[in-house]
Write an enzyme that holds these catalytic residues in place. Sequence first.
Site, PDB file in Angstrom:
ATOM      1  N   ASP A  98     -26.497  21.029  33.863  1.00  0.00           N
ATOM      2  CA  ASP A  98     -25.212  20.357  34.061  1.00  0.00           C
ATOM      3  C   ASP A  98     -25.330  19.186  35.046  1.00  0.00           C
ATOM      4  O   ASP A  98     -26.154  19.223  35.962  1.00  0.00           O
ATOM      5  CB  ASP A  98     -24.196  21.380  34.593  1.00  0.00           C
ATOM      6  CG  ASP A  98     -22.773  20.891  34.467  1.00  0.00           C
ATOM      7  OD1 ASP A  98     -22.535  19.896  33.756  1.00  0.00           O
ATOM      8  OD2 ASP A  98     -21.890  21.500  35.088  1.00  0.00           O
ATOM      9  N   ASN A 128     -19.196  21.737  23.171  1.00  0.00           N
ATOM     10  CA  ASN A 128     -19.594  20.339  23.393  1.00  0.00           C
ATOM     11  C   ASN A 128     -19.195  19.389  22.257  1.00  0.00           C
ATOM     12  O   ASN A 128     -19.224  18.171  22.423  1.00  0.00           O
ATOM     13  CB  ASN A 128     -21.103  20.220  23.671  1.00  0.00           C
ATOM     14  CG  ASN A 128     -21.510  20.712  25.043  1.00  0.00           C
ATOM     15  OD1 ASN A 128     -22.621  21.182  25.249  1.00  0.00           O
ATOM     16  ND2 ASN A 128     -20.610  20.614  26.010  1.00  0.00           N
TER      17      ASN A 128
HETATM   18  C1  FPP Z   1     -24.117  18.798  30.786  1.00  0.00           C
HETATM   19  O1  FPP Z   1     -23.949  17.638  31.573  1.00  0.00           O
HETATM   20  C2  FPP Z   1     -25.113  18.582  29.775  1.00  0.00           C
HETATM   21  C3  FPP Z   1     -24.922  18.688  28.436  1.00  0.00           C
HETATM   22  C4  FPP Z   1     -23.637  19.054  27.825  1.00  0.00           C
HETATM   23  C5  FPP Z   1     -25.990  18.441  27.479  1.00  0.00           C
HETATM   24  C6  FPP Z   1     -27.374  18.767  27.969  1.00  0.00           C
HETATM   25  C7  FPP Z   1     -28.243  17.916  27.210  1.00  0.00           C
HETATM   26  C8  FPP Z   1     -29.429  17.437  27.598  1.00  0.00           C
HETATM   27  C9  FPP Z   1     -30.134  17.851  28.833  1.00  0.00           C
HETATM   28  C10 FPP Z   1     -30.097  16.411  26.781  1.00  0.00           C
HETATM   29  C11 FPP Z   1     -30.388  16.792  25.374  1.00  0.00           C
HETATM   30  C12 FPP Z   1     -31.131  18.018  25.259  1.00  0.00           C
HETATM   31  C13 FPP Z   1     -32.375  18.159  24.806  1.00  0.00           C
HETATM   32  C14 FPP Z   1     -32.879  19.532  24.679  1.00  0.00           C
HETATM   33  C15 FPP Z   1     -33.249  17.054  24.414  1.00  0.00           C
HETATM   34  P1  FPP Z   1     -22.532  16.932  31.544  1.00  0.00           P
HETATM   35  O2  FPP Z   1     -22.578  15.857  30.541  1.00  0.00           O
HETATM   36  O3  FPP Z   1     -21.462  17.950  31.334  1.00  0.00           O
HETATM   37  O4  FPP Z   1     -22.461  16.334  32.986  1.00  0.00           O
HETATM   38  P2  FPP Z   1     -21.134  16.076  33.814  1.00  0.00           P
HETATM   39  O5  FPP Z   1     -20.535  17.429  34.090  1.00  0.00           O
HETATM   40  O6  FPP Z   1     -21.654  15.417  35.044  1.00  0.00           O
HETATM   41  O7  FPP Z   1     -20.263  15.198  32.995  1.00  0.00           O
END
Ligand code: FPP
Length: 244
Positions: free
Chosen positions: A23, A71
């Site tokens: 996250d 998501n």
């Molecule tokens: C949460 O950060 C992250 C996600 C919903 C997606 C995670 C994805 C990756 C690490 C990249 C793609 C994955 C792979 C396996 C290549 P957020 O966007 O919710 O962050 P925020 O809370 O700061 O907005």
Amino acid sequence: MGIFKKEAPLPAELPQHIAIIMDGNGRWAKKRGLPRTAGHKKGANNMRTIIDYMNKIGIRYMTFYAFSTENWKRSQDEVNAIMDLLKDYLEEALERFQETDMRMRFIGDRSVLNPELVDLMEKVESVSADHTGAVVNMAINYGGRQEITAACRNIAQKVKEGSIHPDDIDEDMISANIFTAGQPDPDLIIRPSGEYRLSNFLIWQAAYSEFLFDEVLWPDFSTKDLDRAIREYSNRQRRFGGVK
Ligand code: FPP
């Protein structure tokens, strides 16, 4: 004596299974005036680093939350960008997982994913299926409630067919009908970025897990942060509901 304090060594007894909620990618990007997708890219790169490090230090099972059933609510652009990153990662994993002894598994509902992505997932699973090293679970379109619901449906079907009786249903049967069947439950679940929630991640498996919440955003979560999490874990007393 140098000016830097030497970190304590890792404990002899490591957690067997570490699960991570990746996250904070969006906030990492925002802080730098970059698009959210730049944060996901950096987050995906960090996952590569952490997988290799956990494998090196001897963690036997690891689970990463890459995309949840919730998501899809994000903008189409962001969803597409994450799916593109996943595709890039899977293409690379197809090569890399042939060369290592790690095994990769995907957990989550594949039925609504792009068939090209699903094909890659199946190929990565199949080339690493008989590997005996660390198991890497990648949660894609994963939701804990969805997982338990599907398990109930499976078991109900068996009752209907008459192959089992309702009295046969126990915790072991449910564990055997979820994506992580046959794997130990996570000992340690790490969530960086200052959020204190499980967000539908491994809700069945987390019954006795230890939690480690960290303020660092996932793209900045380093191997040193992981070491600290493991040391903190080793100082906890796990009682599993009993008395020690
Ligand atoms: C949460 O950060 C992250 C996600 C919903 C997606 C995670 C994805 C990756 C690490 C990249 C793609 C994955 C792979 C396996 C290549 P957020 O966007 O919710 O962050 P925020 O809370 O700061 O907005």
